[in-house]
Design a protein around this motif. Structure first.
Motif, mmCIF file in Angstrom:
data_model
loop_
_atom_site.group_PDB
_atom_site.id
_atom_site.type_symbol
_atom_site.label_atom_id
_atom_site.label_comp_id
_atom_site.label_asym_id
_atom_site.label_seq_id
_atom_site.Cartn_x
_atom_site.Cartn_y
_atom_site.Cartn_z
ATOM 1 N N ALA A 849 0.824 -1.204 0.000
ATOM 2 C CA ALA A 849 0.000 0.000 0.000
ATOM 3 C C ALA A 849 0.859 1.255 0.000
ATOM 4 O O ALA A 849 0.589 2.234 -0.713
ATOM 5 C CB ALA A 849 -0.933 -0.009 1.206
ATOM 6 N N GLU A 852 2.497 1.684 -3.514
ATOM 7 C CA GLU A 852 1.559 2.194 -4.515
ATOM 8 C C GLU A 852 1.259 3.667 -4.285
ATOM 9 O O GLU A 852 1.066 4.431 -5.237
ATOM 10 C CB GLU A 852 0.253 1.379 -4.475
ATOM 11 C CG GLU A 852 0.402 -0.031 -5.025
ATOM 12 C CD GLU A 852 -0.948 -0.686 -5.238
ATOM 13 O OE1 GLU A 852 -1.960 0.034 -5.215
ATOM 14 O OE2 GLU A 852 -0.987 -1.911 -5.428
ATOM 15 N N ALA A 853 1.196 4.084 -3.029
ATOM 16 C CA ALA A 853 0.955 5.498 -2.747
ATOM 17 C C ALA A 853 2.112 6.360 -3.243
ATOM 18 O O ALA A 853 1.907 7.507 -3.666
ATOM 19 C CB ALA A 853 0.742 5.708 -1.247
ATOM 20 N N THR A 859 -4.213 6.902 -4.866
ATOM 21 C CA THR A 859 -4.264 5.543 -4.343
ATOM 22 C C THR A 859 -5.398 5.449 -3.332
ATOM 23 O O THR A 859 -5.521 6.309 -2.455
ATOM 24 C CB THR A 859 -2.943 5.156 -3.657
ATOM 25 O OG1 THR A 859 -1.860 5.370 -4.569
ATOM 26 C CG2 THR A 859 -2.967 3.699 -3.229
ATOM 27 N N ILE A 861 -6.769 3.172 -0.384
ATOM 28 C CA ILE A 861 -6.385 2.120 0.553
ATOM 29 C C ILE A 861 -7.577 1.908 1.485
ATOM 30 O O ILE A 861 -8.003 2.836 2.173
ATOM 31 C CB ILE A 861 -5.132 2.514 1.358
ATOM 32 C CG1 ILE A 861 -3.975 2.808 0.402
ATOM 33 C CG2 ILE A 861 -4.758 1.420 2.335
ATOM 34 C CD1 ILE A 861 -2.747 3.372 1.094
ATOM 35 N N GLY A 873 -0.994 5.316 6.899
ATOM 36 C CA GLY A 873 -0.971 6.750 6.600
ATOM 37 C C GLY A 873 0.225 7.443 7.191
ATOM 38 O O GLY A 873 0.829 8.331 6.569
ATOM 39 N N ILE A 876 3.211 6.596 5.019
ATOM 40 C CA ILE A 876 3.166 7.316 3.741
ATOM 41 C C ILE A 876 3.634 8.757 3.937
ATOM 42 O O ILE A 876 4.405 9.302 3.128
ATOM 43 C CB ILE A 876 1.750 7.266 3.167
ATOM 44 C CG1 ILE A 876 1.406 5.827 2.741
ATOM 45 C CG2 ILE A 876 1.607 8.204 1.973
ATOM 46 C CD1 ILE A 876 -0.025 5.657 2.285
#
Length: 1158
Positions: A849, A852-853, A859, A861, A873, A876
């Motif tokens: 995840a 991909e972000a 993206t 999720i 989060g 990210i």
């Protein structure tokens, strides 16, 4: 048709599986199949609009169901209209129940005459004969007529229509009917009885030829009969008090069936092959609830007496009867109409205190069933409800096939032909007939429901009903529950107070009768009718009505508080309407009149989308061609969510005595339009601070006279009949308000508001003339849209003006890679994305995840709770931050400070709490330099500014919480008031004295913690008053007590304090004392101003404590700490931000206050 998958057909009958129509790929074009030359072939293509797809019905034929498939495969035989009319509904019912011809209109009088009674005078004796038409002699076994009759099994009945017989109608209405003046074959039962005692002396069966003298209606026979029956369950085919003929015929038919069963069981030729209808006794466990319902009063149903009379007597000294029924009983007693008096008294189902026991008794009874008599130890018992040993059905051979079989057995036992059946034949017939009879009963119920719904569609009806279900909670002396409502109800006409008026509202539908009197009325069973009539006249007038509802106004005057106790046997007034369910018109509750003047609309609570909206819903797609297509799909869903949210919020405002002017000339597509005016002074006085252009409306006109129903042919000639239901109804309509003129909106403080509306849904087909009559006053319930729903709708409508990124996301189109973000390749090549030194280790799914972000511009999720979305989060954000650091050019400003600028990361969440959770995680890693930004409303809760808040905002978001105090070091509205911000002092000067430690004129003190207050509660007066020697806000009269009690007299009022009188009154005084009071107690919903929070609560105990001060200022937020003012029994609030106040006397308190400076 299924709403989301048009290939799935959902049967009307919920017990039937769904059907898959493979060829139905395009719901706008339905392939239709027909039977040609013995084969099913496609015969056409039916085109449907989007609206018709979900309202039309389909006749679907199942062709295949392979193993392993969820649904069978089907084809569409016919596209049917929605069953919203009587004719359409009967046609669809005929298809559903495989009836070959539709029922025709009912002719005058009964046509299928399969039974007759005769009486012969034999001197001291009389002979009563029951004659049943002989169908068996005309229908040979296994012939064409017999096979068709066996296939259908029973006649199907619909109200006002000729029955659909199992035999040809020409035979049923002629040769098989006992018509007057015609010789007909019959099977007769002859009963010889003593006239004086009524004792049965002899009986015998015999085939006969009868000629009927005349055909009497029940009403005509009523005038010739006297009945000694004391209980008969009410039905829709007879009128209470005038049922002697019905009861007599029914009793003779029961005796015929009982004696036929005994006769055949006693015959050697039919003993083991007789079809019997049996009903076992209730199980002891099922009788328990019935016994506990015992009232100690006599029940007149035979089996009910057994189960109920043994119950412990209730402590009630009074019983409550229907007022209209008791008046009719008194009338019958005065006029010595003893038959009517007895019928009304002994019909337990019509008495509220006995109806629950009767209903529980029927629930406890076992189901009746058909079975073959085996005449052995395994033989089932008799019929419990009828209290007979043997019972069967043999009195309706025209409409039941099993009765024909019984006639053949009777003739066989009498030696007059007939037909012999084997045990296997009878077992199969009993099983098959049970299913056929159940289908016929189901059809009759559905037809009755449809017939009533068609009537209700044209004219809603107010009906009285009884509450039957028990509730585990206990009221005073009985089980039940207490219902409470707290509604804002105002009268627009100043001369007319809002209804209902405060006090006790008496029940208009029941009449209290002493329990002792009701027990004495058991005299009717002893046929002491004159004595019972005298007792009714003597003691039936003195008892008063009982209190139904308690009504009071809240202390602030804005809320109507209604309390009602609801227990088993209580009477309810409910208005019935009609609604479409799965394409079929059915009766549905529309309105509940809790008390005269206080009604609840059940229709828009149950179906807000149907009432307030006229949209057609389409299944969402993954991709959309353009913005228009996206809006066509999502605007209806947003509107539905908006309507559902407005109803669920339960924050309506009801305006009574409101005049609505209807624009009759503007009714496109049948939509009624109109407008009403609200004076600005009325809105200001009653704090109606809602956006009137964004409201749903429930408009009601109560007290309309119900049209008189067509009288039944007989009772009018016999005497006045009983009318139980109210003679009025309420016109109900639902719609929306429209946006008014912009100039009016801007100048709303001075000009009256002209609110335009249009109607979406009405409970009636036609508009009553009273509605359009000028000067008619309505009750209008305003349901405001919630702010999140308004924003959502506006976002969908404004998608054309949105950024390309937002538009691409909404339409499901590829998102163009933004040029401003370039992720270093080494970040994308990492196997794991754990934060160095962090305690959280990501699993493979979480690592994917994060990757991909970093790779994609957008993206999504998702995952269930507890799967670590917040932690993902955080990671990210960390890796975005690392990427951003490499994009910032090295070097700094000339003075050595870090150069500002560079890319930033914006994190948004659906609520303050969701963002605060992540902010607390970021706070532990200060190298990320997070900055928490709250909304203007949240900032105002800590740093209030007078009159802050936008009038454009209808309501606050319910998720808008107070700022998290643990994040003050990174919160924007705190950082701007601190160094090194060069403007911090100027910003603090704008909000002086709002919080402890904030800027205020004078010297700032550092005060030690004050002593603990009584009860262990820590006083937080610092939250109310900054620790300053010269406080800028508190009046000196108010400042004196906390200064002495908690601050050693160091807290002083600023000498320059000159608060104007404002709305708090004190006209002519230089300054206005303001106090703050709070009591920690249970709170309820309350009106709250712009500065407050959505979850503002009204604290009734707080108001009750106010004794010494004239005015109270109540916070619009729930406070936490409890601080007792021991000398005055008052409590201080911990938080006083976001306040409004209003001029209310201290004895009454204030919940909802007018706008004014704090």
């Amino acid at each position: 048709m299924d709403r989301w998958d048009p290939r799935i057909m959902v049967p009307i009958n919920g017990s039937v599986t769904k059907i898959f129509v493979a060829e139905l790929k395009d719901p706008s074009q339905v392939p239709v199949y027909g039977l040609r030359k013995g084969r099913l072939q496609r015969v056409g293509l039916e085109r449907l609009t989007a609206e018709a797809r979900h309202s039309r019905l389909f006749w679907v034929h199942i062709v295949l169901w392979r193993q392993g498939f969820y649904y069978p495969l089907g084809i569409v035989r016919e596209v049917l209209p929605e069953a919203s009319t009587w004719e359409q509904g009967l046609h669809i019912l005929g298809l559903e129940y495989s009836l070959r011809v539709p029922p025709s209109d009912l002719a005058a009088g009964a046509c299928n005459l399969d039974d007759a009674l005769s009486v012969r005078d034999l001197g001291p004796q009389c002979e009563v004969a029951v004659h049943i038409t002989d169908v068996a002699s005309f229908v040979p076994r296994d012939g064409v007529l017999d096979v068709e009759a066996r296939r259908q099994g029973a006649a199907f009945y619909a109200p006002g229509r000729e029955p659909l017989p199992m035999l040809p109608a020409s035979l049923c209405q002629d040769i098989l009917s006992l018509l007057p003046g015609r010789d007909r074959l019959a099977i007769s039962l002859f009963l010889t009885m003593e006239k004086a005692s009524g004792q049965l002396k002899s009986l015998h069966f015999a085939p006969s030829v009868v000629r009927s003298d005349c055909q009497l209606s029940y009403e005509e026979a009523e005038q010739r009969l006297q009945s000694d029956c004391f209980y008969e369950q009410p039905d829709e085919d007879s009128t209470l008090g005038f049922r002697a003929a019905h009861i007599m015929v029914k009793e003779y038919m029961i005796q015929f069936n009982r004696l036929v069963a005994a006769f055949l069981v006693g015959s050697e030729r039919t003993r083991t092959v007789t079809p019997l209808r049996w009903q076992p006794a209730p199980q002891p466990a099922a009788q328990g609830p019935v016994r506990s319902m015992g009232s100690g009063c006599p029940c007149h149903c035979t089996s009910a007496t057994t189960c109920v009379a043994v119950g412990a007597a209730r402590p009630d000294t009074q019983l409550h009867l229907l007022a209209s029924l008791w008046k009719q009983v008194q009338f019958a007693a005065r006029t010595q109409d003893y038959e009517q008096m007895v019928d009304l008294v002994t019909t337990d189902d019509m008495h509220p205190f006995l109806a629950p026991a009767s209903r529980d008794l029927r629930k406890a009874l076992e189901r009746s069933a058909f079975g073959r008599c085996t005449w052995g130890h395994q033989q089932q018992g008799g019929h419990y409800s009828l209290q007979v040993e043997w019972y069967t059905w043999a009195t309706s051979p025209i409409r039941r096939y099993l009765d024909v079989v019984l006639q053949r057995q009777i003739l066989l036992a009498l030696g007059h032909g007939g037909s012999a059946y084997s045990a296997r034949d009878i077992d199969g017939l009993c099983q098959g007939f049970s299913l056929q009879h159940a289908l016929a009963q189901s059809y009759q119920r559905r037809a009755h429901s449809l017939h009533l719904a068609v009537q209700l569609k044209a004219q809603p009806l107010d009906k009285l009903g009884f509450a039957l279900a028990e509730h585990p909670h206990a009221l005073a002396g009985r089980p039940g529950l207490q219902l409470l409502w707290r509604r804002r109800v105002y009268s627009v006409q100043g001369s007319s107070p809002p209804l209902p008026l405060p006090g006790t509202v008496l029940d208009p539908h029941t009449w209290a009768v002493e329990t002792a009197l009701w027990k004495q009325l058991a005299l009717v069973e002893l046929q002491l009718w004159p004595e019972a009539a005298a007792l009714i006249q003597e003691k039936g007038e003195a008892s008063p009505r009982r209190g139904l509802v308690q009504v009071q106004r809240s202390r602030c005057g804005h809320f109507l508080e209604v309390a009602r106790e609801l227990g088993s046997g209580d009477t309810l007034q409910v208005q019935l309407g009609a609604s479409l369910q799965h394409g079929f018109l059915v009766p549905s509750p529309q309105l509940w009149t809790v008390a005269p003047g206080f009604s609840l609309c059940l229709e828009h609570v149950e179906r807000p989308g149907d009432c307030f909206l006229g949209h057609v819903y389409r299944a969402p797609r993954d991709r959309y061609r353009d913005v228009d297509e996206y809006a066509c799909v999502w605007e209806p869903f947003c509107a539905l969510e908006s309507a559902t949210g407005a109803v669920a919020e339960n924050d309506s405002v009801t305006l009574q005595h409101l005049s609505v002017s209807w624009d009759v000339s503007r009714m496109p597509q049948g939509q009624l339009q109109g407008a009403f005016r609200l004076e600005a002074a009325f809105l200001e006085e009653n704090c109606v601070d809602i956006n009137l252009s964004c409201c749903y409306l429930c408009i009601r006109l109560e007290g309309l006279p119900a049209p008189m129903a067509s009288p039944r042919p007989g009772p009018s000639s016999l005497g006045p009949g009983l009318s139980v239901d109210p003679g009025t109804y309420t016109w109900v309509a639902h719609g929306q308000t429209e946006d008014w003129d912009q100039e009016r909106r801007a100048d709303r403080q001075e000009a009256p508001r002209q609110v335009h509306l249009f109607i979406h849904h009405m409970g009636m087909e036609k508009v009553p003339e009273e509605v359009l009559r000028p000067g008619t006053l309505f009750t209008v319930e305003l349901l405001p849209k919630q702010l999140p729903d308004l924003r959502k709708e506006e976002a969908v409508r404004g998608l054309e003006e949105a950024s390309p990124l937002v538009t691409s996301i909404a339409l499901g189109q590829p998102v163009l890679q933004p040029l401003c973000r370039v992720i270093p390749s080494r970040f994308l090549e990492r196997q794991t994305y754990d934060i160095p030194g962090g305690s959280h280790k990501l699993n493979p799914s979480q690592n994917r995840a994060v990757r991909e972000a970093l790779e994609k511009p957008l993206t999504v999720i998702q995952g269930p709770p507890g799967t670590g979305k917040t932690i993902v989060g955080l990671h990210i954000i960390f890796w975005f931050h690392k990427s951003n650091q490499e994009q910032v050019q090295p070097g700094g400003s000339p003075d050595g400070e870090t150069q500002l600028g560079g890319p930033c990361i914006l994190y948004c969440g659906p609520s303050n709490k969701s963002v605060d959770v992540l902010a607390e995680l970021l706070l532990r890693r200060m190298e990320l330099k997070p900055l928490r930004v709250y909304s203007e409303q949240a900032e105002a809760s800590e740093f209030p500014v007078p009159r802050l808040g936008s009038r454009k905002l209808l309501r606050r978001n319910p998720r808008e919480g107070r700022p998290n105090q643990s994040l003050r070091s990174i919160t924007l509205h705190h950082r701007i008031r601190q160094a090194p911000n060069p403007y911090s002092s100027e910003i603090k000067a704008l909000t002086p004295g709002c919080r402890a430690g904030s800027f205020s004129p004078g010297r700032t003190w550092s005060s030690p913690s004050p002593p603990a207050a009584p009860g262990g509660a820590q006083p937080h007066v610092a939250a109310l008053a900054p620790l300053t020697s010269a406080h800028p806000c508190l009046h000196e009269g108010i400042c004196a007590f906390p200064s002495v009690a908690f601050y050693k007299s160091r807290l002083k009022t600023w000498q320059g304090l000159k608060r104007p009188p404002s709305v708090l009154g004190h006209a002519g005084k230089e300054s206005c004392p303001v106090i703050f009071g709070h009591v920690q107690a249970t709170s309820g919903a309350c009106w709250c101003p712009d500065e407050g929070n959505e979850n503002s609560k009204a604290n009734l105990e707080e108001v009750a404590e106010v004794r010494e001060w004239r005015y109270v200022l109540v916070s619009t937020v729930r406070t936490c700490a409890r601080v007792t003012w021991t000398s005055a029994h008052q409590e201080l609030a911990q938080e006083v931000s976001g306040l409004r106040c209003g001029p209310q006397p201290s004895e009454r308190g204030c919940h909802a206050a007018q706008e004014g400076s704090a």
